[in-house]
Structure formats: C-alpha cells, structure tokens
Design a protein around this motif. Structure first.
Motif, short mmCIF file in Angstrom:
data_model
loop_
_atom_site.label_atom_id
_atom_site.label_comp_id
_atom_site.label_asym_id
_atom_site.label_seq_id
_atom_site.Cartn_x
_atom_site.Cartn_y
_atom_site.Cartn_z
N VAL A 138 0.83 -1.21 0.00
CA VAL A 138 0.00 0.00 0.00
C VAL A 138 0.87 1.26 0.00
O VAL A 138 0.58 2.23 -0.70
CB VAL A 138 -0.94 0.01 1.23
N GLY A 139 1.95 1.22 0.79
CA GLY A 139 2.82 2.38 0.85
C GLY A 139 3.47 2.69 -0.49
O GLY A 139 3.56 3.84 -0.91
N GLN A 140 3.89 1.61 -1.18
CA GLN A 140 4.49 1.81 -2.51
C GLN A 140 3.45 2.32 -3.49
O GLN A 140 3.73 3.20 -4.31
CB GLN A 140 5.06 0.48 -3.02
N LYS A 141 2.24 1.77 -3.37
CA LYS A 141 1.16 2.23 -4.27
C LYS A 141 0.92 3.73 -4.09
O LYS A 141 0.78 4.46 -5.06
CB LYS A 141 -0.14 1.47 -3.97
N GLN A 142 0.88 4.16 -2.83
CA GLN A 142 0.61 5.57 -2.57
C GLN A 142 1.74 6.44 -3.17
O GLN A 142 1.49 7.50 -3.72
CB GLN A 142 0.44 5.81 -1.07
N ARG A 143 2.97 5.97 -3.07
CA ARG A 143 4.09 6.71 -3.66
C ARG A 143 3.96 6.77 -5.18
O ARG A 143 4.23 7.81 -5.79
CB ARG A 143 5.43 6.05 -3.30
N VAL A 144 3.54 5.66 -5.79
CA VAL A 144 3.35 5.65 -7.24
C VAL A 144 2.25 6.64 -7.62
O VAL A 144 2.36 7.39 -8.60
CB VAL A 144 3.01 4.23 -7.76
N CYS A 145 1.18 6.70 -6.80
CA CYS A 145 0.09 7.65 -7.07
C CYS A 145 0.62 9.08 -7.04
O CYS A 145 0.23 9.91 -7.85
CB CYS A 145 -1.04 7.49 -6.05
N ILE A 146 1.48 9.37 -6.08
CA ILE A 146 2.04 10.73 -5.98
C ILE A 146 2.92 11.02 -7.19
O ILE A 146 2.79 12.06 -7.84
CB ILE A 146 2.82 10.89 -4.66
N ALA A 147 3.79 10.06 -7.53
CA ALA A 147 4.65 10.25 -8.70
C ALA A 147 3.82 10.43 -9.97
O ALA A 147 4.12 11.27 -10.82
CB ALA A 147 5.59 9.05 -8.85
N ARG A 148 2.73 9.67 -10.05
CA ARG A 148 1.85 9.74 -11.23
C ARG A 148 1.22 11.13 -11.34
O ARG A 148 1.10 11.69 -12.42
CB ARG A 148 0.76 8.67 -11.10
N ALA A 149 0.84 11.69 -10.17
CA ALA A 149 0.22 13.02 -10.17
C ALA A 149 1.24 14.09 -10.57
O ALA A 149 0.87 15.16 -11.03
CB ALA A 149 -0.37 13.31 -8.80
N LEU A 150 2.54 13.80 -10.35
CA LEU A 150 3.56 14.81 -10.62
C LEU A 150 3.97 14.86 -12.09
O LEU A 150 4.67 15.77 -12.51
CB LEU A 150 4.80 14.54 -9.76
N LEU A 151 3.50 13.89 -12.89
CA LEU A 151 3.95 13.81 -14.28
C LEU A 151 3.58 15.06 -15.07
O LEU A 151 4.31 15.50 -15.95
CB LEU A 151 3.35 12.58 -14.96
N THR A 152 2.41 15.64 -14.77
CA THR A 152 1.99 16.83 -15.52
C THR A 152 2.63 18.10 -14.96
O THR A 152 2.25 19.19 -15.34
CB THR A 152 0.45 16.99 -15.49
N ALA A 153 3.61 17.94 -14.05
CA ALA A 153 4.28 19.08 -13.42
C ALA A 153 3.29 20.08 -12.85
O ALA A 153 3.25 21.24 -13.25
CB ALA A 153 5.23 19.76 -14.40
N PRO A 154 2.42 19.62 -11.91
CA PRO A 154 1.42 20.52 -11.34
C PRO A 154 2.07 21.59 -10.45
O PRO A 154 3.20 21.43 -10.01
CB PRO A 154 0.55 19.59 -10.51
#
Lengths: 251, 264
Positions: free
Chosen positions: A144-160
């Motif tokens: 779950v912890g890794q998944k949450q990190r992937v979710c954060i990295a995924r959200a950062l792709l569009t350089a918000p």
C-alpha cells in the motif's frame, strides 16, 4: 492559463457546500500561496475531503467562489485545472498494468504516450524515493505504501503547481507514514510545489510544517503557522482539537 | 416432401393443457409450491397469445401503414419500459433513454433488413415487419437490460477509479470508457453465443416455425441467418447508443461525477 502576479495560487471566498440539505462547508475563506505547505486538520466529518475535492474541482461549491491565480474556477477548463492542481486520494488507486504504465496515465489521456521518456519516469520514482527498477513491476503487486508513492509520482507527471493530498498516509504504519511525509516535503522544496494535505493526525501536520488550518463542522476555526500552532494554538477550538477533546464532536 | 400443415383444433389445444396439468402434478408431488404460478402462467400464455392473435389478424387485414407503424412503436415503448423496470430505480429519464436507444438500434435494423436487403412489398408488409421487429426487439431488450445493469454497477463500484482518472485530467468520456466497454461487451455476448451454437445445440424458434409451416428448410435457414445478423447489428447499435448516453448522464459539463446519478 493566466498567471496574475501577486495573486494566491488558489483563493476561496466564502465557500459553502450543502449536500442533501446538510451544510458540509460554510463561509470558508482561504488563500493558498504559491510554494506554501498547508495542513488541513479536523475531526472526521468536518468537511476536509470535500474542501480538497472543491480545489480539484471534482465538486463545485453551492455558494461562494474559487479562483486559480485570480481566474474564477468556472472560467478555467476543469481538465486543464486538474493538471495544474493535482490530487492524490486517501486510498491509492492504480490501474491495470505495470508501474510505468501507471505513471504515464496523464500522457495517455492526452494521446501523448508516444513521448514517454524513461529517464523522466525514473526521476519521478526517485522523487518519491522508489527505485527506478520498479517501472516494470506489476502495479497490483505493490504494498500500500508503494502504491501511494506511485500515485504521488503519477500526479507529478503533468508538473502541477499544487498537489492535493487526502490523508495520504491513512493506510500506512507510522514509520512509513513519517518517511512519506518527509519525502513529500523534500519534494516541494525541490519543485516549488504548493502542498495542501488533509489529515486527522496532528503529528503528521507537525512534520509537514507550513501552515495549519483547523476545520470543525465545516468552518475554519483556526489558521496558524504550524510551528506556533503546536506550541500555543490561537483559538480555544484549536487547543481542544490538539488535546483530543474535540474528537467525536458531531459535525 | 410437402408438409401438410396441421391446424390444431381447439380440442387438440385443450388436450395439450394436460401437459401443463401433469407439470403441475409433478410440482405438487415434490412440494415445489409452483402450482399456482404454473396455472397463472399457462392461463396468461393462452390469453395473451389469443389476444395478440386477434390483434394481428385485425392489423394484417386493414392494410393500414399507420396502424402497422403504430404497433411497431408500441412494441418499442413496452420494451423500453420493461428494461427500465428491471433496474433498481426506474426513472423517467432512463425510460426515455432506453426508448431512444432501442428505437435507433431496432428501427435502423428493421429499415436496413426489410427495405434495403429484403425489399419487401409493400414497404409496410406486416407479415415481415411485425415478426422481424418482434425478434429484433426481444433480443435488443435483453441486451439493453444487461448493458444498463453492467454500466451502473461498474460506475458505482468503480467510482474511485473514475475519479482517479478525472483527477489526472481525463475527460468524463475517458473516465467512463472502461465501464462503457464492459457494458457493451455484456450486451453483445448473448447474440455472439447464439450465433456460435445455432444449429449445433439450438434450433431457433423462427426456423422451427417456418419448417412446421411447410417452408423448405433452406428458405428457413436463409431467414434465420438474416435475422441473426439483424439481431447482432441491432444489439450493437442499441448498446452503443444506450451506454454512451447513459454514461454521459453520470457526469456534469465540468467532468465531475454527479452525486445524484450515483445515488439513483
């Protein structure tokens, strides 16, 4: 998208939300400055998640207005806005495929997945302190912890510019939670990212730093610097929230 | 080989009732408690079919295109209401949506099948229009039911996935795409299965009927192929229109999931 000098990244003006005839948020006026870190604290049912959903425009307020760099939310395309104001949910949601596929979701949605840059994906994973070798791992097999990190990295792709985090550590054990918060804070320093995190764990907000906003029964009852809030809350309700005597107050 | 068509007498039909009575006897012997249901169902079969027999006899004799088209529309309305009634909360909007989808799918199929392919004369010839429409609607109705059920349950149980996609900048259409695909698949599977096994494990009712009616098996088979292709087309169009519009009703113009739609 316009970027008016001196305007806060996001500004809420007397925002109210009514759901099924019940007020969820009332008279919420807040400004989020570019590059700032904000923790939204409060007992469950205080309207914290609804507030975050408004910022990502997954919902619209019943009354009041939101502005992004001075432009009313209604005048910005919801899709463009969500790429600038990214959101990570409490329960990590990964899509079928490997970690790399997941990171590229936003590109795929824009039909630009032919431009995937593997080095960029590796950099994103390293930002959330995951190994670049994980790109080819099956997303469903992660913790779950890794998944949450992937979710954060995924959200950062569009350089918000703004990253909204809804109890990002709710599913994690305390050690992992603190490490993730430290990773996020480090991230914002390096990326000049505005962070807005919802939590019901005061100790995480302390580690988060920046400003604390306390929400009780849909109203903002206190907004202070975290450093000050945890030493001497400015309001009675802020103090009771920290004491734990506010917990369980029905909204 | 000329099949002499037997017109069953009313006495013969009364004798057939004995078959149902025997079934009722079996139910009673095993204590199934289905005796009442069987009796009512058998009675309804007789009454409903007799009624429709007289109605069709009358409609066929009038040679009125308006009346025939009216009957086709009535069939569509009844089918749409039936699909909506199968759902947890049949709303008026859903009824109209299903009516629109069924009318598009079945209407288009009927026009193509009878006017472009078969070229029936006169164009409103009820001996073709009504049975073909009946078969097309009957199958599309089942597909539409499956499509709505699947779409609703996927969007409701997959809400987290849908919102995660929206939050990443997906349009509502992109966010609902997986649910729409799986709903369309659910709608198409029955006719694909039927086409796979037709003639091997199942002899379709229409074909059987034509053969009993004295038609050469090869003619019956050609009609059966035509009807199955028509059904495949009509379920695809119906499901396409239905899932597209139904999915859209779950979202606002600002690509947000509508809370009310999720709770309907």
């Amino acid at each position: 998208m316009m970027s008016n000098q001196g305007e806060p990244a996001i500004r809420l003006d007397r925002v109210g939300v009514v759901k099924q005839k019940r007020p969820v948020l009332a008279e919420v006026t807040l400004s989020f400055e570019p590059g700032g870190a904000y923790s939204i604290l409060g007992p469950s049912g205080a309207g914290k998640t609804t507030l975050l959903r408004l910022l990502n425009r997954l919902e619209d307020p019943t009354t009041g207005s939101l502005r992004f760099h001075g432009t009313p939310y209604g005048q910005v395309s919801a899709i463009a806005l969500r790429r600038r104001v990214a959101m990570v949910f409490q329960v990590p949601v990964l899509f079928p495929g490997n970690v790399g596929d997941n990171l590229c979701t936003a590109l795929r949605l824009q039909h630009r997945d032919d431009r995937v840059d593997e080095a960029e994906l590796t950099r994103l994973l390293e930002l959330v302190e995951l190994d670049g070798a994980m790109l080819t791992r099956d997303a469903a097999a992660l913790s779950v912890g890794q998944k949450q990190r992937v979710c954060i990295a995924r959200a950062l792709l569009t350089a918000p510019e703004v990253l909204l985090l809804d109890e990002p550590t709710a599913a994690l054990d305390p050690t992992t939670a603190h490490r993730l918060i430290a990773a996020i804070v480090g991230l914002s320093r390096r990326q000049r990212l505005t962070l807005i995190m919802v939590s019901h764990q005061p100790e995480l907000a302390r580690a988060f730093g920046g400003e604390v906003i306390v929400l009780v029964a849909g109203r903002v009852v206190e907004q202070s610097r975290a450093a000050q809030f945890f030493v001497a809350p400015a309001t009675e309700q802020g103090r009771r929230y920290l004491d734990g005597t506010l917990m369980g107050t029905p909204p | 080989m000329s099949a002499q068509l037997i017109d069953p007498t009313w006495y013969q039909l009364a004798a057939a009732t004995a078959l149902v009575v025997l079934a009722i006897g079996l139910s009673a012997a095993r204590g199934l408690g289905l005796e009442r249901d069987l009796t009512v169902a058998a009675a309804r079969t007789l009454v409903q079919l007799l009624a429709i027999g007289y109605v069709l006899g009358f409609v066929f004799s009038t040679h009125s295109p308006a009346l025939i088209v009216g009957i086709l529309l009535l069939m569509l309305v009844i089918a749409a209401w039936t699909v909506a009634a199968r759902q947890r909360r049949p709303t008026h909007g859903l009824r109209l949506l299903v009516l629109g989808a069924l009318s598009t799918g079945c209407g288009l199929t009927l026009v193509l099948g009878t006017q472009v392919i078969l070229r029936i004369e006169p164009w409103y010839n009820p001996y073709y229009l009504i049975p073909l429409m009946g078969m097309v609607i009957g199958n599309s109705l089942n597909s539409a039911t499956l499509a709505v059920e699947r779409l609703d349950s996927d969007l409701r149980s997959g809400r987290d996935q849908v919102e995660a996609l929206l939050a990443l900048g997906a349009t509502s259409r992109q966010a609902a795409a997986a649910a729409v695909r799986s709903a369309m698949k659910a709608a198409m599977i029955p006719i694909i299965n039927s086409m796979m096994v037709v003639g091997l494990v199942s002899l379709p009712g229409m074909m059987t009927g034509q053969i009993l009616g004295g038609n050469a098996p090869l003619i019956a088979i050609k009609y059966q192929v035509l009807i199955m292709y028509m059904i495949a087309f009509s379920t695809a169009v119906t499901a396409f229109v239905l899932t597209t519009l139904r999915a859209r009703s779950y979202f606002t113009g600002a690509h947000q999931l509508r809370e009310e739609a999720l709770q309907e």
